[in-house]
Design a protein around this motif. Sequence first.
Motif, mmCIF file in Angstrom:
data_model
loop_
_atom_site.group_PDB
_atom_site.id
_atom_site.type_symbol
_atom_site.label_atom_id
_atom_site.label_comp_id
_atom_site.label_asym_id
_atom_site.label_seq_id
_atom_site.Cartn_x
_atom_site.Cartn_y
_atom_site.Cartn_z
ATOM 1 N N PHE A 1 5.454 -1.770 -1.101
ATOM 2 C CA PHE A 1 4.547 -0.955 -1.881
ATOM 3 C C PHE A 1 4.805 0.542 -1.747
ATOM 4 N N HIS B 1 -2.119 0.182 2.207
ATOM 5 C CA HIS B 1 -1.302 1.094 1.428
ATOM 6 C C HIS B 1 -2.150 2.269 0.964
ATOM 7 N N SER C 1 -6.232 -0.702 -5.184
ATOM 8 C CA SER C 1 -5.695 -1.864 -5.885
ATOM 9 C C SER C 1 -6.834 -2.800 -6.268
ATOM 10 N N SER D 1 -2.303 -7.850 -10.351
ATOM 11 C CA SER D 1 -2.631 -6.706 -9.497
ATOM 12 C C SER D 1 -2.489 -5.412 -10.266
ATOM 13 N N TYR E 1 -2.470 -1.390 -9.342
ATOM 14 C CA TYR E 1 -2.422 -0.368 -8.303
ATOM 15 C C TYR E 1 -2.572 0.985 -8.963
#
Length: 143
Positions: free
Chosen positions: A8, A39, A43, A91, A93
């Motif tokens: 990521f 991270h 997300s 997902s 992000y």
Amino acid sequence: MFMQNPEFSKVLKDESHICVIHSTHRRPDNGTKRSPHRHPFFSIELVCEGRTNHYINGEYYEGNKGSIFLFSPFDSHFYEYLDDTPLILQSLYFSEDFLPDEIVSALHVDKTPYAAKLSGSEFSDICRIFDILHHEYNSSNPF
């Protein structure tokens, strides 16, 4: 032990401040468990198929078709597979730059993980939105 997932580290490298991924995960044959990681961006994960236990900041949440989770930057999280069914996730992000300051502040104040269960038309509508976002993100002529 928490690790910064190297996969990521380059996700939000460009100027778009957003990334949309459709992924399929399978339980490792060797029984390896996923490690807690975090991270530096928000997300949203939507479970499209499969069953999992999600662990977010030490709290356990069951995940199956229709489960949706919001992770704030640096939330510790990982999931465990409950069976051999492939786990299919959508997902999204995005960086803090993508949101108004008031929303970012509110999300940082309340570190409670956000988890919900969608069904019926709610789930279908969110899947359609994720599909549109994924298509747009991967398009050579966005917008």
